[in-house]
Enzyme design. Structure first.
Site, PDB file in Angstrom:
ATOM      1  N   ASP A 172       0.967  -1.278   0.016  1.00  0.00           N
ATOM      2  CA  ASP A 172       0.118  -0.114   0.044  1.00  0.00           C
ATOM      3  C   ASP A 172       0.918   1.034  -0.022  1.00  0.00           C
ATOM      4  O   ASP A 172       2.030   0.985   0.592  1.00  0.00           O
ATOM      5  CB  ASP A 172      -0.923   0.033   1.058  1.00  0.00           C
ATOM      6  CG  ASP A 172      -1.767  -0.990   1.017  1.00  0.00           C
ATOM      7  OD1 ASP A 172      -2.348  -1.540   0.220  1.00  0.00           O
ATOM      8  OD2 ASP A 172      -2.573  -1.503   2.238  1.00  0.00           O
ATOM      9  N   ASP A 186      -7.162  -1.488  -4.402  1.00  0.00           N
ATOM     10  CA  ASP A 186      -8.105  -1.350  -3.557  1.00  0.00           C
ATOM     11  C   ASP A 186      -9.037  -0.147  -4.111  1.00  0.00           C
ATOM     12  O   ASP A 186     -10.596  -0.446  -4.127  1.00  0.00           O
ATOM     13  CB  ASP A 186      -7.615  -0.784  -2.066  1.00  0.00           C
ATOM     14  CG  ASP A 186      -6.713  -1.889  -1.530  1.00  0.00           C
ATOM     15  OD1 ASP A 186      -7.011  -3.085  -1.686  1.00  0.00           O
ATOM     16  OD2 ASP A 186      -5.911  -1.256  -0.798  1.00  0.00           O
TER      17      ASP A 186
END
Length: 213
Positions: A172, A186
């Site tokens: 991330d 995401d």
């Protein structure tokens, strides 16, 4: 008697002709409304819709490939250029890029259930492939493509990144202020999910039919 009928012939049937014309008009209207051939007893509808279904499937996989490759390339750049370095501020303190390894679900939730989330992602991919066989809606093709691309992106991390197969940590890097860190996979999953909710509220099914509750 038979000779007389032969000479006189069969009388005209204007009502039957008019009914046939009405059916032709209705068929044309149906084609204009939904872009598919009307159903017939000879099975021509399935043959006419097959190329259209293939085009929608092509859109699904094109969107999925784009989302997957964009996520994959962004993570490769983040790992090579940003990991073990100071975060990069994009919009002051409101948005920055910061490399984080996430063993949980989207946005960092549930880090103790990595294997479960991996299985769920794989199940989602299987369901999307099954839905693709009856897909005739362009918006649904886009929505499912986003879901598929995002699920594949994070599943790739789960399988190939450390600490091990099906337990890998997802990369991330998008870090808004006062919010969880996430990645492009995401984002694709969330956008696809929102689009599916909107399509469901409108009553549009994956096969292109519209229903009203």
């Amino acid at each position: 008697m038979a000779e007389a009928e032969r000479i006189i012939g069969t009388p005209d049937t204007p009502d039957a002709d008019r009914d046939g014309q009405d059916r032709d008009i209705q068929d044309r209207d149906q084609r204009d409304r939904d872009g598919r051939e009307p159903a017939g007893a000879d099975g021509t509808t399935e043959e006419a819709e097959r190329p259209r279904g293939r085009r929608r499937i092509a859109v699904l996989f094109a969107v999925a490939a784009f989302a997957y490759l964009l996520d994959l390339v962004s993570k490769m750049i983040v790992v090579a250029k940003l990991e073990h370095h100071e975060p990069i501020e994009i919009v002051g303190d409101w948005l920055r890029f910061e490399a984080i390894r996430n063993a949980g679900a989207a946005f960092g939730f549930g880090e103790a259930f990595t294997v479960i989330f991996t299985v769920i992602a794989a199940a989602v991919i299987v369901v999307i492939f099954r839905l693709a066989r009856k897909l005739y809606s362009l918006p649904w093709a886009i929505a499912l493509g986003l879901l598929l691309g995002g699920a594949l992106g994070n599943l790739t991390d789960r399988i190939f990144r450390s600490p091990g197969v099906f337990e890998g940590a997802v990369v991330d890097f998008i870090a808004p202020k006062h919010f969880a860190v996430f990645n492009l996979a995401d984002s694709a999953i969330v956008c696809g999910g929102i689009l599916i909710v909107l399509l469901s509220f409108r009553g549009l099914d994956p096969d292109g039919t519209v229903h009203k509750d």
